[in-house]
Motif scaffolding. Structure first.
Motif, mmCIF file in Angstrom:
data_model
loop_
_atom_site.group_PDB
_atom_site.id
_atom_site.type_symbol
_atom_site.label_atom_id
_atom_site.label_comp_id
_atom_site.label_asym_id
_atom_site.label_seq_id
_atom_site.Cartn_x
_atom_site.Cartn_y
_atom_site.Cartn_z
ATOM 1 N N SER A 1 18.680 -27.820 -0.939
ATOM 2 C CA SER A 1 19.947 -27.735 -1.460
ATOM 3 C C SER A 1 20.870 -26.562 -1.630
ATOM 4 O O SER A 1 22.022 -26.315 -1.464
ATOM 5 C CB SER A 1 19.858 -28.075 -3.060
ATOM 6 N N LYS A 2 20.155 -25.347 -1.506
ATOM 7 C CA LYS A 2 20.577 -23.893 -1.433
ATOM 8 C C LYS A 2 20.790 -23.444 -0.031
ATOM 9 O O LYS A 2 21.554 -22.721 0.351
ATOM 10 C CB LYS A 2 19.930 -23.072 -2.264
ATOM 11 N N LEU A 3 19.758 -23.850 0.686
ATOM 12 C CA LEU A 3 19.779 -23.418 2.207
ATOM 13 C C LEU A 3 20.958 -24.196 2.905
ATOM 14 O O LEU A 3 21.525 -23.553 3.864
ATOM 15 C CB LEU A 3 18.440 -24.005 2.743
ATOM 16 N N GLY A 4 21.111 -25.433 2.644
ATOM 17 C CA GLY A 4 22.229 -26.092 3.489
ATOM 18 C C GLY A 4 23.192 -25.414 3.705
ATOM 19 O O GLY A 4 24.160 -25.206 4.476
ATOM 20 N N PRO A 5 24.151 -25.144 2.360
ATOM 21 C CA PRO A 5 25.580 -24.482 2.531
ATOM 22 C C PRO A 5 25.519 -23.437 3.218
ATOM 23 O O PRO A 5 26.500 -22.905 3.793
ATOM 24 C CB PRO A 5 25.808 -24.172 1.055
ATOM 25 N N ARG B 1 25.497 -24.344 7.314
ATOM 26 C CA ARG B 1 26.994 -24.866 7.528
ATOM 27 C C ARG B 1 28.011 -25.123 6.577
ATOM 28 O O ARG B 1 27.451 -25.739 5.553
ATOM 29 C CB ARG B 1 26.623 -26.136 8.682
ATOM 30 N N VAL B 2 29.067 -24.759 6.820
ATOM 31 C CA VAL B 2 29.992 -24.652 5.729
ATOM 32 C C VAL B 2 30.399 -26.271 5.655
ATOM 33 O O VAL B 2 30.848 -26.746 4.239
ATOM 34 C CB VAL B 2 31.382 -24.132 6.352
ATOM 35 N N ASP B 3 30.004 -27.458 6.400
ATOM 36 C CA ASP B 3 30.336 -28.482 6.039
ATOM 37 C C ASP B 3 29.226 -29.403 5.727
ATOM 38 O O ASP B 3 29.069 -30.494 5.983
ATOM 39 C CB ASP B 3 30.980 -29.002 7.446
ATOM 40 N N TYR B 4 28.280 -28.616 5.205
ATOM 41 C CA TYR B 4 26.933 -29.323 4.652
ATOM 42 C C TYR B 4 27.492 -30.487 3.716
ATOM 43 O O TYR B 4 27.846 -30.360 2.864
ATOM 44 C CB TYR B 4 26.085 -28.385 3.754
ATOM 45 N N GLY B 5 26.714 -31.637 4.059
ATOM 46 C CA GLY B 5 26.896 -32.750 3.057
ATOM 47 C C GLY B 5 27.243 -34.062 3.961
ATOM 48 O O GLY B 5 27.621 -33.747 5.248
ATOM 49 N N GLY B 6 27.191 -35.264 3.532
ATOM 50 C CA GLY B 6 27.498 -36.354 4.191
ATOM 51 C C GLY B 6 26.453 -36.666 5.491
ATOM 52 O O GLY B 6 25.128 -36.617 5.252
ATOM 53 N N GLU B 7 26.974 -36.773 6.704
ATOM 54 C CA GLU B 7 26.116 -36.850 7.767
ATOM 55 C C GLU B 7 25.315 -35.558 7.948
ATOM 56 O O GLU B 7 24.391 -35.678 8.556
ATOM 57 C CB GLU B 7 27.370 -36.857 8.940
ATOM 58 N N TYR B 8 25.888 -34.495 7.681
ATOM 59 C CA TYR B 8 24.886 -33.267 7.836
ATOM 60 C C TYR B 8 24.425 -32.590 6.441
ATOM 61 O O TYR B 8 24.540 -31.723 6.304
ATOM 62 C CB TYR B 8 25.872 -32.270 8.536
ATOM 63 N N GLY B 9 23.835 -33.750 5.673
ATOM 64 C CA GLY B 9 23.267 -33.430 4.366
ATOM 65 C C GLY B 9 21.722 -33.013 4.615
ATOM 66 O O GLY B 9 21.215 -32.610 5.405
ATOM 67 N N GLU C 1 15.466 -32.773 8.856
ATOM 68 C CA GLU C 1 14.903 -32.934 10.069
ATOM 69 C C GLU C 1 14.576 -31.603 11.117
ATOM 70 O O GLU C 1 13.877 -31.205 11.748
ATOM 71 C CB GLU C 1 15.617 -34.090 10.916
ATOM 72 N N LEU C 2 15.662 -31.047 10.795
ATOM 73 C CA LEU C 2 15.951 -29.699 11.511
ATOM 74 C C LEU C 2 14.872 -28.671 11.238
ATOM 75 O O LEU C 2 14.112 -28.080 12.095
ATOM 76 C CB LEU C 2 17.101 -28.771 11.327
ATOM 77 N N CYS C 3 14.334 -28.457 9.725
ATOM 78 C CA CYS C 3 13.383 -27.787 9.371
ATOM 79 C C CYS C 3 11.918 -28.467 9.891
ATOM 80 O O CYS C 3 10.982 -27.539 9.944
ATOM 81 C CB CYS C 3 13.447 -27.533 7.697
ATOM 82 N N SER C 4 11.813 -29.588 9.845
ATOM 83 C CA SER C 4 10.569 -30.110 10.124
ATOM 84 C C SER C 4 10.220 -29.670 11.602
ATOM 85 O O SER C 4 9.100 -29.461 12.058
ATOM 86 C CB SER C 4 10.803 -31.697 10.089
ATOM 87 N N ASP C 5 11.351 -29.773 12.459
ATOM 88 C CA ASP C 5 10.983 -29.194 13.808
ATOM 89 C C ASP C 5 10.718 -27.830 13.845
ATOM 90 O O ASP C 5 9.809 -27.414 14.913
ATOM 91 C CB ASP C 5 12.537 -29.287 14.661
ATOM 92 N N LEU C 6 11.211 -27.116 12.827
ATOM 93 C CA LEU C 6 10.831 -25.647 12.881
ATOM 94 C C LEU C 6 9.458 -25.611 12.621
ATOM 95 O O LEU C 6 8.497 -24.670 12.993
ATOM 96 C CB LEU C 6 11.876 -24.747 12.147
ATOM 97 N N ALA C 7 8.975 -26.405 11.395
ATOM 98 C CA ALA C 7 7.658 -26.320 11.054
ATOM 99 C C ALA C 7 6.572 -26.797 12.097
ATOM 100 O O ALA C 7 5.653 -26.326 12.223
ATOM 101 C CB ALA C 7 7.490 -27.261 9.697
#
Length: 307
Positions: A256-260, A263-271, A277-283
């Motif tokens: 919740s704090k990393l997202g904003p 990306r500035v448009d965090y939320g909705g489709e990019y929530g 999923e992005l962090c899962s790939d990095l993991a």
């Protein structure tokens, strides 16, 4: 099925001499061409896979200033190496991870001595056939003919080699003089990068193969399609890099704090689903740890750099 109908010029020695002389008379100056240190060359090859050579020079020099040897890199914190990679926009962070792991292999499995043949070099993490061949050639003069997109373009145009990987490899091997992989591979890649680009500069660059070149003779400079680098701005690669950079500063953050911050448009489709999923790939790549934690508000996801 491999096309075997192609053939190279009968005066192969003249073809080889013309290219080597052209290269030795004048070529682009890159610092990794002035060394035979396999570690420095490996770093340059990995960096060059996704980055324009002009930008690689600055990053390469800074990287070697910070980690001047395989031993120094092996002792480094992986998050520092990945952070360097991200800050210099060097492409996928996996490459930094593999480079770090290969340095550890050299120090622990090879007693600090780099393997010298293309086959042995492929035992290092993240080192495929092309990179292994390049390091063997430029560090030890012990490689096979290198075949990259530039070399394919040259062979296709100059000698009408069919667009077939096996044919390209066989033609490149037949052309390369024995025991001269260092100068030869540098020279033929230089030809593709300077004279035989997508839009060729045959006369302006003084291409040494004009008298043998099929494309120059008929004026048809068709070449195999060369994949282009996906746009970086707004790409998944860019946001992966931002996650790593932010965690370098905060160590760990809930989504919740990393997202904003990503990306500035965090939320909705990019929530949260997108970011998780992005962090899962990095993991999965071993770069971060993603864990769920229970609180009064329910399940929260926390991501931190893997140490």
């Amino acid at each position: 099925m491999t096309d075997t109908s192609w053939s190279l010029p009968d005066d192969g020695e003249a073809v080889r001499d013309a290219l080597v002389s052209w290269y030795e008379d004048d070529h682009r100056s890159f610092p990794w061409r002035e060394t035979d240190d396999p570690y420095a060359i490996l770093v340059s090859e990995v960096m060059s896979q996704q980055t324009q050579l002009g930008r690689v020079v600055t990053a390469w020099e800074a990287f070697l200033d910070r980690w001047p040897s395989a031993e120094a890199l092996a002792e480094a914190d992986r998050s520092d190496v990945v952070g360097f990679w991200t800050s210099h926009s060097l492409g996928y962070n996996n490459r930094a991870k593999y480079l770090h792991e290969s340095a550890k292999q050299v120090t622990t499995e090879y007693d600090g001595e780099f393997p010298k043949t293309p086959e042995e070099l492929q035992n290092l993490q993240g080192v495929g056939p092309y990179t292994a061949n390049a390091v063997a050639s430029f560090a030890f003069n012990n490689g096979n003919a290198v075949v990259d997109t530039n070399v394919k373009r040259v062979l296709y145009r100059a000698f009408d080699i069919p667009d077939d990987d096996t044919a390209f490899e066989e033609a490149a091997a037949a052309l390369m003089p024995d025991g001269e992989s260092r100068v030869w591979n540098n020279a033929i890649m230089e030809l593709g990068g300077v004279a035989c680009k997508k839009t060729p500069s045959c006369d302006a660059a003084g291409c040494p193969w004009r008298e043998w070149c099929h494309a120059y003779e008929i004026g048809d400079f068709t070449a195999p399609d060369v994949p282009t680098q996906p746009k970086f701005d707004g790409s998944r690669r860019q946001f992966r890099g931002r996650v790593i950079s932010i965690l370098k500063e905060y160590d760990e953050l809930p989504l919740s704090k990393l997202g904003p911050r990503v990306r500035v448009d965090y939320g909705g489709e990019y929530g949260e689903g997108w970011l998780r999923e992005l962090c899962s790939d990095l993991a999965e790549d071993g770069l971060v740890e993603l864990e769920s934690e229970r609180s009064d508000e329910g399940k929260n996801w926390v991501v931190r750099l893997r140490q």
